[in-house]
Design a protein around this motif. Structure first.
Motif, PDB file in Angstrom:
ATOM      1  N   GLN A 192       2.380  10.265   1.832  1.00 60.48           N
ATOM      2  CA  GLN A 192       1.705   9.394   0.877  1.00 60.48           C
ATOM      3  C   GLN A 192       1.548  10.052  -0.490  1.00 60.48           C
ATOM      4  OE1 GLN A 192      -1.804   7.388   2.296  1.00 60.48           O
ATOM      5  NE2 GLN A 192      -2.602   7.081   0.242  1.00 60.48           N
TER       6      GLN A 192
ATOM      7  N   ARG B 176      -5.852  -0.483  -8.844  1.00 61.31           N
ATOM      8  CA  ARG B 176      -6.349   0.249  -7.679  1.00 61.31           C
ATOM      9  C   ARG B 176      -7.850   0.053  -7.574  1.00 61.31           C
ATOM     10  NH1 ARG B 176      -2.346   2.651 -10.369  1.00 61.31           N
ATOM     11  NH2 ARG B 176      -0.660   3.763  -9.293  1.00 61.31           N
TER      12      ARG B 176
ATOM     13  N   GLY C   9       0.814  -1.209   0.000  1.00 62.25           N
ATOM     14  CA  GLY C   9       0.000   0.000   0.000  1.00 62.25           C
ATOM     15  C   GLY C   9       0.845   1.256   0.000  1.00 62.25           C
TER      16      GLY C   9
ATOM     17  N   SER D  16       0.310   4.100   1.812  1.00 60.38           N
ATOM     18  CA  SER D  16       0.539   4.674   3.142  1.00 60.38           C
ATOM     19  C   SER D  16       1.635   3.917   3.884  1.00 60.38           C
ATOM     20  CB  SER D  16      -0.753   4.661   3.960  1.00 60.38           C
ATOM     21  OG  SER D  16      -1.243   3.341   4.115  1.00 60.38           O
TER      22      SER D  16
ATOM     23  N   ARG E 220     -10.809   0.727  -4.872  1.00 61.11           N
ATOM     24  CA  ARG E 220     -11.172   1.355  -3.612  1.00 61.11           C
ATOM     25  C   ARG E 220      -9.914   1.618  -2.800  1.00 61.11           C
ATOM     26  NH1 ARG E 220     -16.696  -2.021  -1.953  1.00 61.11           N
ATOM     27  NH2 ARG E 220     -17.844  -1.494  -3.859  1.00 61.11           N
ATOM     28  N   LYS E 221      -9.833   1.031  -1.616  1.00 63.45           N
ATOM     29  CA  LYS E 221      -8.666   1.278  -0.781  1.00 63.45           C
ATOM     30  C   LYS E 221      -7.625   0.173  -0.891  1.00 63.45           C
ATOM     31  CE  LYS E 221     -11.013   4.094   2.687  1.00 63.45           C
ATOM     32  NZ  LYS E 221     -11.297   4.277   4.137  1.00 63.45           N
ATOM     33  N   GLN E 222      -7.846  -0.788  -1.793  1.00 62.25           N
ATOM     34  CA  GLN E 222      -6.926  -1.900  -1.955  1.00 62.25           C
ATOM     35  C   GLN E 222      -6.182  -1.779  -3.283  1.00 62.25           C
ATOM     36  OE1 GLN E 222      -9.266  -5.462  -1.517  1.00 62.25           O
ATOM     37  NE2 GLN E 222      -9.016  -5.466   0.706  1.00 62.25           N
TER      38      GLN E 222
END
Length: 289
Positions: free
Chosen positions: A29, A50, A17, A19, A52-54
């Motif tokens: 980031q 990519r 990821g 972050s 969503r958040k994954q």
């Protein structure tokens, strides 16, 4: 293409990821995202999916990751060389072992000499260990046989016969030994495909012209042990790995040629890594001692 772009890509892929990569590199980031975006735009390539958040590394990204692993490995080797006179104050050593007890006599002196090195030991059969070494996900492997490939540096640990074992009170438990054909008439609890123990059993079955009909397949030695202890059937294991368990009875196989040769291995091309070289040096000394 800039070094900082490759470094950003590599850390995002390794840490899973943006972050986490930013934390590892002590950057923001947005800075990491910008470097990866510029790399993808400059070469018109998609390195991450990519959603969503994954994020997920694409096939193109996986190929680049194989290269950057080697790039940053060489960088680490250069740092190791420049600090050759210093002791190992920090670092990490990733080990994949089918049975960690084979290297306890190596881990103890290595930790005493290099207390700043974090050691991570993961379970895995011989096939898994080799795959993780080749993908740079592991530094050291403890395997159930010596690989034929010359790409590995190898230290032989021990050799021991493969024996049968069953639950105390089971059909074979009162026998001082068994033949291979007799053992094969009982329900078998097999290790997973890729296990060297499983491969040895299949090879021996072919030698005796017997077809294996396992009743249960389980991943990992401990899973097999628990199933056998519960009365699930008969298992096989290296005598050196049988251990102490009052629930189980060890039974030699009188007409078997099966043996297990345990070895410590690492990629020969990575022997310049200071941490790996230090571990292999301690292992050599422990075996000779």
């Amino acid at each position: 293409m800039r070094y900082v772009q490759l470094r950003a890509f590599h850390n995002v892929a390794v840490h899973g990821g943006f972050s986490r990569a930013a934390e590892a590199l002590h950057l923001t980031q947005p800075a990491i995202s910008d470097q990866v975006r510029k790399l993808e735009a400059e070469y018109d390539i998609r390195l991450f999916d990519r959603q969503r958040k994954q994020i997920r590394v694409t096939e193109a990204g996986k190929k680049l990751l194989e290269i950057t692993y080697r790039l940053f490995e060489v960088e680490q080797q250069a740092l190791d060389y420049l600090s050759e006179t210093q002791t190992l104050r920090t670092g990490q050593l990733n080990i994949v072992a089918d049975a960690a007890h084979h290297i306890l006599h190596v881990l103890t002196p290595f930790r005493a000499n290099n207390p700043g090195v974090f050691i991570s030991v993961h379970g895995g059969n011989t096939e898994t260990a080799i795959e993780r070494l080749q993908s740079y996900e592991a530094d050291i492997g403890v395997v159930g046989d010596v690989p034929a490939s010359r790409e590995f540096e190898t230290i032989r640990l021990n050799s021991s016969p493969i024996v049968a074992f069953t639950a105390r009170g089971g059909p074979l438990s009162k026998m001082s030994s068994t033949t291979f054909s007799e053992m094969m008439r009982h329900p078998l609890v097999l290790r997973e495909t890729g296990s060297k123990t499983r491969a040895k059993l299949e090879e021996e079955a072919r030698r005796h012209n017997i077809r294996i009909t396992g009743s249960i397949e389980a991943e990992g030695r401990e899973a097999v042990r628990e199933i056998v202890a519960a009365g699930g059937g008969v298992g096989v294991v290296s005598e050196a790995e049988f251990g102490q368990d009052s629930r189980l009875v060890k039974i030699p196989i009188s007409d078997s040629t099966m043996t297990m040769d345990e070895s410590i291995i690492c990629l020969r091309e990575r022997m310049e890594s200071k941490v790996i070289r230090a571990f292999m040096s301690v292992a050599h000394a422990a075996i000779k001692g």
